[in-house]
Design a protein around this motif. Structure first.
Motif, short mmCIF file in Angstrom:
data_model
loop_
_atom_site.label_atom_id
_atom_site.label_comp_id
_atom_site.label_asym_id
_atom_site.label_seq_id
_atom_site.Cartn_x
_atom_site.Cartn_y
_atom_site.Cartn_z
N LEU A 57 20.75 16.92 78.45
CA LEU A 57 20.60 16.01 77.32
C LEU A 57 21.03 14.59 77.68
CD1 LEU A 57 22.03 18.05 74.29
CD2 LEU A 57 19.69 17.23 74.53
N GLY A 58 22.23 14.49 78.25
CA GLY A 58 22.84 13.18 78.45
C GLY A 58 22.10 12.29 79.43
N VAL A 59 21.69 12.84 80.57
CA VAL A 59 21.16 11.97 81.62
C VAL A 59 19.73 11.51 81.34
CG1 VAL A 59 22.66 13.01 83.36
CG2 VAL A 59 20.34 13.91 83.06
N PHE A 60 19.00 12.22 80.47
CA PHE A 60 17.61 11.83 80.22
C PHE A 60 17.42 11.06 78.92
CE2 PHE A 60 16.79 14.84 83.58
CZ PHE A 60 15.68 14.31 84.21
N ILE A 61 18.44 11.01 78.07
CA ILE A 61 18.31 10.27 76.82
C ILE A 61 17.95 8.79 77.06
CG2 ILE A 61 19.69 9.30 74.92
CD1 ILE A 61 20.91 12.04 74.54
N PRO A 62 18.57 8.09 78.04
CA PRO A 62 18.29 6.65 78.18
C PRO A 62 16.84 6.31 78.53
CG PRO A 62 20.30 7.25 79.35
CD PRO A 62 19.64 8.52 78.96
N VAL A 63 16.09 7.24 79.13
CA VAL A 63 14.72 6.91 79.55
C VAL A 63 13.68 7.32 78.53
CG1 VAL A 63 15.37 7.09 81.98
CG2 VAL A 63 14.39 9.08 80.82
N CYS A 64 14.10 7.96 77.43
CA CYS A 64 13.13 8.49 76.46
C CYS A 64 12.33 7.39 75.78
CB CYS A 64 13.84 9.34 75.42
SG CYS A 64 14.51 10.87 76.07
N PHE A 201 19.00 6.54 88.70
CA PHE A 201 19.43 7.44 89.77
C PHE A 201 20.95 7.46 89.89
CE2 PHE A 201 20.92 7.80 94.16
CZ PHE A 201 20.56 9.11 94.42
N LEU A 202 21.57 6.28 89.93
CA LEU A 202 23.02 6.22 90.12
C LEU A 202 23.77 6.86 88.96
CD1 LEU A 202 23.46 2.59 91.52
CD2 LEU A 202 23.66 4.73 92.79
N SER A 203 23.37 6.56 87.73
CA SER A 203 24.09 7.10 86.56
C SER A 203 23.82 8.59 86.38
CB SER A 203 23.70 6.33 85.29
OG SER A 203 22.30 6.44 85.04
N ALA A 204 22.55 9.00 86.53
CA ALA A 204 22.21 10.41 86.32
C ALA A 204 22.80 11.30 87.41
CB ALA A 204 20.70 10.58 86.26
N ALA A 205 22.59 10.92 88.66
CA ALA A 205 23.12 11.73 89.76
C ALA A 205 24.64 11.76 89.75
CB ALA A 205 22.61 11.17 91.10
N GLY A 206 25.25 10.62 89.45
CA GLY A 206 26.71 10.58 89.40
C GLY A 206 27.27 11.48 88.32
N ALA A 207 26.70 11.42 87.11
CA ALA A 207 27.20 12.24 86.00
C ALA A 207 26.98 13.72 86.27
CB ALA A 207 26.51 11.83 84.70
N MET A 400 28.32 13.27 77.53
CA MET A 400 29.17 13.57 78.69
C MET A 400 30.57 14.01 78.25
SD MET A 400 27.21 13.19 81.28
CE MET A 400 25.85 13.70 80.22
N SER A 401 31.09 13.40 77.19
CA SER A 401 32.43 13.77 76.72
C SER A 401 32.43 15.18 76.13
CB SER A 401 32.95 12.75 75.71
OG SER A 401 32.10 12.66 74.59
N LEU A 402 31.36 15.55 75.45
CA LEU A 402 31.25 16.92 74.94
C LEU A 402 31.23 17.93 76.08
CD1 LEU A 402 28.65 16.43 72.06
CD2 LEU A 402 31.08 16.93 71.79
#
Length: 465
Positions: A57-64, A201-207, A400-402
């Motif tokens: 959920l978290g890593v793909f929300i920003p690109v929707c 890439f940096l934010s999604a892979a890192g998280a 991410m916090s959840l």
């Protein structure tokens, strides 16, 4: 199709998809012990399955939003439903924790696109005069999903088989795709601009690497050395993203919003609070089943109490905020929420069911008031042109916090069991985990205290009920 029919049908289609996602997010928590037995794993190890869904959920929300503008809202929405249904079938067919974890991540990717793109569809096809009614339709899944999920999951797990849980999504998804094709226009923006692929890439892979690594520590899928290695690489990638975001003109996740006091208190302070709340749906059914010997259905009947507490809160939240203001409510209610979460660790075999139910009910009421306050405060000082980018950042941090809450709760539970020398989980192993995640709620108070006393005053006055 007339405007009146659009105002009715489009929100109902989106609401059904959101209900499917909401139920699925809550349905497996009561089934985790049964799944663990079938997979031959320790029940605590299944925290990775919950975390992987939240990560998707978290890593793909920003690109929707960009995807909807680039390919059309209808195309992305029906694709999201298809991915979610495919992930559900993969969950049902999984014969190991590794494949189940991957399937849950696929589901999370589908859910990440369904919910925000569904809202975009409503914004674009519903006239302003019908907008409030349309948003009322969308509020139903948020209320019913957390209540129906544990009940449905517990019943199916106890009297049928946990794999059947994931077949519920299939007919709903197929119907949703059909109705989307028939009734929703494929709206899009002509020039959405380039996507920040480096930032993604940096934010999604890192998280993903950081949270999955934390979830795998002390588990059975990989060695602890490899899990710590994942955490290290993920942390480095996230640091690189912070450096990159400060130099990029329009980064995917604009960290400069954290300089806004109300946004900082809502998102950063709220993320500490959400750690505690994210752990509760994972720890409570596990304790009731593994520690108290309840069936999945019995634990579901108790777990759903928190959702009813949240429903009741919605009727009084605006009055409370109007009378006391955001700052006071967030500080006092964070303490009450922390106490109600930590109190769940005091349950022991033989505790009257009605007492457990009341405590869990309060454990839904106070956090729901906190969520309403935090979500309302997020945009108090955000310009309308920045709402979309602020939403992306806030949504990612919240998810991410959840996920971190599940991870923290699971790690503390594992440590407690080892210190007590128990081969299997006992009811006495749970209180340190509930205490730690309850204290996370208290940890949000210092951040909230930085707010000026009149913060969000215009919103609280406008929300007078």
């Amino acid at each position: 199709m007339t405007a009146a029919r659009t105002a009715l049908i489009a929100p109902l289609i989106v609401a059904c998809a959101m209900f499917m996602e909401s139920v699925d997010a809550n349905v497996i928590v009561t089934a985790l012990p049964a799944m663990a037995r079938d997979f031959g794993r320790d029940p605590v190890a299944l925290k990775i399955a919950v975390t992987s869904y939240v990560l998707g959920l978290g890593v793909f929300i920003p690109v929707c939003g960009w995807l909807a503008d680039r390919f059309g809202a209808r195309t992305v929405f029906r694709t999201a439903i298809g991915i979610f249904v495919a992930g559900s079938l993969l969950c049902a067919a999984s014969n190991s924790l590794a494949t189940f974890t991957l399937a849950r991540f696929v589901q999370g990717v589908g859910g990440a696109m369904m919910v925000p793109v569904g809202r975009i569809i409503i914004f674009r096809v519903v006239h302003k005069v019908d907008f409030i009614r349309a948003m009322n339709y969308l509020s139903v899944p948020a209320m019913l999903g957390p209540a129906a999920g544990p009940l449905l999951g517990g019943f199916i797990t106890t009297y049928l088989h946990w794999r059947l849980i994931f077949f519920i999504n299939v007919p709903i998804g197929i119907l949703g795709i059909y109705l989307t094709n028939k009734h929703i226009a494929n709206t899009r923006e002509p020039h959405p601009g380039p996507l920040d692929w480096i930032g993604f890439f940096l934010s999604a892979a890192g998280a993903v690497l950081l949270l999955l690594g934390l979830s795998l520590i002390g588990g059975e899928l990989i060695a602890n050395r490899d899990a710590f290695g994942m955490c290290g690489i993920g942390a480095v990638l996230l640091v690189l993203y912070v450096v990159y975001a400060q130099r990029a003109r329009l980064p995917l996740l604009d960290l400069r919003f954290f300089k806004v006091p109300t946004f900082q208190a809502s998102v950063l302070g709220g993320s500490l609070f959400r750690i505690g709340l994210g752990a509760l749906p994972f720890l409570l059914p596990l304790m009731l089943q593994e520690g108290h010997g309840m069936s999945a259905f019995q634990s579901g009947l108790i777990t759903c109490a928190s959702a009813f507490g949240g429903m009741f809160m919605r009727t009084v939240a605006s009055r409370v905020l109007h009378r006391y203001g955001f700052r006071s409510v967030l500080v006092v209610n964070a303490a009450l929420s922390g106490v109600s979460i930590a109190a769940c660790g005091l349950f022991f075999p033989g505790t009257p069911t009605w007492i457990i139910w009341v405590v869990v009910l309060l454990g839904g009421f106070f956090p729901a008031l906190q969520f309403t306050s935090l979500n309302s405060l997020t945009y108090a000082e955000i310009a309308s042109r920045d709402v979309g980018r602020a939403t992306s950042l806030g949504s990612v941090v919240q998810q991410m916090s959840l996920g971190l809450g599940v991870t923290v709760g699971g790690i503390v539970l594992q440590i407690s069991r080892l210190m007590n020398g128990h081969d299997a989980i006992m009811w006495s192993d749970f209180w340190p985990a509930f205490l730690v995640v309850g204290l996370c709620s208290f940890a949000s108070i210092p951040v909230t205290l930085r707010l000026p006393r009149g913060a969000g005053e215009e919103i609280s006055r406008g929300g007078r009920g």
